[in-house]
Design a protein around this motif. Sequence first.
Motif, PDB file in Angstrom:
ATOM      1  N   PRO A  62      26.197  23.670   1.553  1.00  0.00           N
ATOM      2  CA  PRO A  62      25.328  24.776   1.961  1.00  0.00           C
ATOM      3  C   PRO A  62      26.145  25.928   2.536  1.00  0.00           C
ATOM      4  N   ILE A  63      25.555  27.109   2.522  1.00  0.00           N
ATOM      5  CA  ILE A  63      26.208  28.317   3.012  1.00  0.00           C
ATOM      6  C   ILE A  63      25.612  28.681   4.365  1.00  0.00           C
ATOM      7  N   GLY A  64      26.468  28.992   5.318  1.00  0.00           N
ATOM      8  CA  GLY A  64      26.024  29.385   6.646  1.00  0.00           C
ATOM      9  C   GLY A  64      26.880  30.504   7.192  1.00  0.00           C
ATOM     10  N   VAL A  65      26.888  30.642   8.506  1.00  0.00           N
ATOM     11  CA  VAL A  65      27.690  31.669   9.170  1.00  0.00           C
ATOM     12  C   VAL A  65      28.569  30.990  10.211  1.00  0.00           C
ATOM     13  N   GLY A  66      29.881  31.010   9.981  1.00  0.00           N
ATOM     14  CA  GLY A  66      30.827  30.434  10.917  1.00  0.00           C
ATOM     15  C   GLY A  66      31.318  31.482  11.895  1.00  0.00           C
ATOM     16  N   MET A  67      31.461  31.105  13.151  1.00  0.00           N
ATOM     17  CA  MET A  67      31.876  32.055  14.183  1.00  0.00           C
ATOM     18  C   MET A  67      32.967  31.475  15.068  1.00  0.00           C
ATOM     19  N   VAL A  68      33.836  32.358  15.561  1.00  0.00           N
ATOM     20  CA  VAL A  68      34.772  31.934  16.588  1.00  0.00           C
ATOM     21  C   VAL A  68      33.962  31.558  17.823  1.00  0.00           C
ATOM     22  N   LYS A  69      34.513  30.726  18.672  1.00  0.00           N
ATOM     23  CA  LYS A  69      33.727  30.116  19.737  1.00  0.00           C
ATOM     24  C   LYS A  69      33.089  31.122  20.687  1.00  0.00           C
ATOM     25  N   SER A  70      33.819  32.176  21.039  1.00  0.00           N
ATOM     26  CA  SER A  70      33.244  33.144  21.980  1.00  0.00           C
ATOM     27  C   SER A  70      32.031  33.833  21.381  1.00  0.00           C
ATOM     28  N   ALA A  71      32.085  34.141  20.088  1.00  0.00           N
ATOM     29  CA  ALA A  71      30.952  34.795  19.427  1.00  0.00           C
ATOM     30  C   ALA A  71      29.767  33.843  19.320  1.00  0.00           C
ATOM     31  N   ALA A 110      39.709  36.705  13.582  1.00  0.00           N
ATOM     32  CA  ALA A 110      40.456  36.983  14.806  1.00  0.00           C
ATOM     33  C   ALA A 110      41.200  35.733  15.246  1.00  0.00           C
ATOM     34  N   ARG A 111      42.373  35.904  15.840  1.00  0.00           N
ATOM     35  CA  ARG A 111      43.228  34.762  16.125  1.00  0.00           C
ATOM     36  C   ARG A 111      43.454  34.502  17.613  1.00  0.00           C
ATOM     37  N   ASP A 112      43.076  35.435  18.497  1.00  0.00           N
ATOM     38  CA  ASP A 112      43.346  35.160  19.901  1.00  0.00           C
ATOM     39  C   ASP A 112      42.220  34.316  20.497  1.00  0.00           C
ATOM     40  N   ALA A 113      42.425  33.883  21.743  1.00  0.00           N
ATOM     41  CA  ALA A 113      41.504  32.918  22.349  1.00  0.00           C
ATOM     42  C   ALA A 113      40.090  33.468  22.501  1.00  0.00           C
ATOM     43  N   SER A 114      39.955  34.767  22.785  1.00  0.00           N
ATOM     44  CA  SER A 114      38.634  35.334  23.018  1.00  0.00           C
ATOM     45  C   SER A 114      37.914  35.664  21.734  1.00  0.00           C
ATOM     46  N   GLY A 115      38.661  35.730  20.634  1.00  0.00           N
ATOM     47  CA  GLY A 115      38.053  36.103  19.363  1.00  0.00           C
ATOM     48  C   GLY A 115      37.919  37.590  19.177  1.00  0.00           C
ATOM     49  N   THR A 116      38.436  38.379  20.107  1.00  0.00           N
ATOM     50  CA  THR A 116      38.293  39.832  19.997  1.00  0.00           C
ATOM     51  C   THR A 116      39.497  40.468  19.326  1.00  0.00           C
ATOM     52  N   GLU A 117      40.668  39.936  19.565  1.00  0.00           N
ATOM     53  CA  GLU A 117      41.912  40.461  19.013  1.00  0.00           C
ATOM     54  C   GLU A 117      41.902  41.993  19.076  1.00  0.00           C
ATOM     55  N   SER A 118      41.882  42.520  20.288  1.00  0.00           N
ATOM     56  CA  SER A 118      41.676  43.942  20.503  1.00  0.00           C
ATOM     57  C   SER A 118      42.694  44.812  19.799  1.00  0.00           C
ATOM     58  N   GLY A 119      43.869  44.271  19.551  1.00  0.00           N
ATOM     59  CA  GLY A 119      44.878  45.073  18.869  1.00  0.00           C
ATOM     60  C   GLY A 119      44.604  45.267  17.396  1.00  0.00           C
ATOM     61  N   ASN A 120      43.632  44.542  16.855  1.00  0.00           N
ATOM     62  CA  ASN A 120      43.337  44.651  15.428  1.00  0.00           C
ATOM     63  C   ASN A 120      41.830  44.573  15.218  1.00  0.00           C
ATOM     64  N   PRO A 121      41.124  45.711  15.351  1.00  0.00           N
ATOM     65  CA  PRO A 121      39.663  45.696  15.232  1.00  0.00           C
ATOM     66  C   PRO A 121      39.158  45.349  13.850  1.00  0.00           C
ATOM     67  N   ARG A 122      40.037  45.248  12.866  1.00  0.00           N
ATOM     68  CA  ARG A 122      39.603  44.865  11.526  1.00  0.00           C
ATOM     69  C   ARG A 122      39.342  43.360  11.422  1.00  0.00           C
ATOM     70  N   ARG A 123      39.775  42.607  12.412  1.00  0.00           N
ATOM     71  CA  ARG A 123      39.561  41.158  12.372  1.00  0.00           C
ATOM     72  C   ARG A 123      38.096  40.817  12.601  1.00  0.00           C
ATOM     73  N   ASN A 124      37.624  39.790  11.893  1.00  0.00           N
ATOM     74  CA  ASN A 124      36.229  39.375  11.989  1.00  0.00           C
ATOM     75  C   ASN A 124      36.052  38.247  12.997  1.00  0.00           C
TER      76      ASN A 124
END
Length: 558
Positions: A119-128, A213-227
């Motif tokens: 099935p298809i769903g929506v995966g999210m980093v933990k903070s999101a 996004a790869r950092d712990a918060s999931g924001t990766e502020s240095g790269n806003p193109r990250r999902n």
Amino acid sequence: MLSVAAGTAVAARAGFLPFGDDCRDDAVRLDVVAAPAVAPALRDAADHVREKDVTSDGHCMDIRVTAREPYKVADELRLDGAKPAYDVWVPDSGLWVQRAGLGGGRTEVSPAGNIASSPIGVGMVKSAAESLGWPRKTYTWAELAGAATGGDKLRLGAADPARSASGLLALTKLGASARASGSKDADTRAAATAKALSSRTSDSDSRLLDTLARDASGTESGNPRRNQALILSEQASFAHNAAEDEKHALDLFYPKDGSPVLDYPYTLIRENDLSTDQSRAALRFMTLFSDDAGRRILREHGFRTDGSKPSAALVTAAGGRTPQPYTQEPGDTPSDKEVQETLGMWTITVQSARFITVVDASDSMRQLVPGRGESRMDVTKSALLQALSGFTDEDEIGLWEFATRLDGARDYRELVPTGRLGDRRGDGTQRDRLTRAFGALRPVPGGATGLYDTTLAAYEKARKGYVNGRFNTLVLLTDGVNQDPGSITRTELVSRLRALADPEKPLPIIAIAVGPDADEREVDQMARATGGSGHEVDDPAQIHSVILKAIMQAGTRQ
């Protein structure tokens, strides 16, 4: 059970032998191409066949698996004169099998069963996920899309629906979800979501997870193109989580109105050209996936082997948790028409557009719109400004006005030449020039509707400025019928528009009849001569949504 069970019965009746002795000297070669996600499982199955001496009619099977994106295989098979060098194809969805049969190619494509599902769903980093209340809070597709595209707080990515079954099926389901909610502007919302997603699409499913996004918060502020969130299959989330530590694992939302499903059809290519040994070996390999060994291999790679009844271990590894509705039935499979309309909407909505907006400036545009206390022209200008805000800096837009007595013997005048909205011109951008020009539109005192000459002149100008790779169109707004007795006739106009129309360079007219004095049949006849469409609105405020609707309709025909 998955439909591969039917293949098991065929294999039993054919007398396939599960094991053999020394058969390697006359092994049957079988070349398989498969979607990148399922190719590793097929390779493991091929290794199992080799290690356990699984045979077909006493012949060993030399099975070689190559990973290829399904859209590339489908496009290859559509070509006239295609000569595929493989015997079996396992895409991730039957959508690709359908697509393979749409072209001029004559390659025989024969689905034999489905070996797995996901099935298809929506995966999210933990903070999101936590911010949206996972796992206890559940959402429909429309609600998830709204939460993810309502701003920059949650960045949602997807694979290109033109190249990804996950992306296309999810976008189709999203539109159906919006319509099921009873929203009057469901199609407009779906188009807006597509537009928002288009800035965060990946070329294929294989590259989608690289955008996280790869950092712990999931924001990766240095790269806003990250999902922070991705539309993906349960199996893709399973594979990602298996390769990552807990900090970078995904949590998976299963929409409560049902998840579309990838169904992994096992497909024979050029079945009539296969030798008897090859054909029987291909079916024997397929039936392995209904055996315990094959099903175990599939489960180890994160696939479901029993429809909507996954193991709790698989769901947990993929990022699902109770009470997420991971056993929810997928609902009706979208029809071919729904899928094609969605693909058309996506193609047109996300392409950069190039068009001329032609606005009626006849004296009748000063009449008041019932119940609004504003003139037709004032409401039209507001609607055009709203529509303008929905286009990107890459889109190219120009503006004409028309009425008799406007510019000498001519019924029309170019106010802003067509140009890229982001380009700077003088003291501002093209967008700024159009904004000012929309605001300055005024009805011409005593001016009548010079519709026919204007339509032909604007279409000729748009044809000369046609740009490949963009959605080229002409948007025509009028509140009346042609009132210029010296113009060409409607019959002459339609004939000349048909002569100018070029299927290889589509340029449809989107004609909008505004108010009770306009004739929808007239504008529709003009528009259809170019492959476009005519529409009627009682209130000019509806212009924005009509333009989006017409663009979607045009997309299904290109």
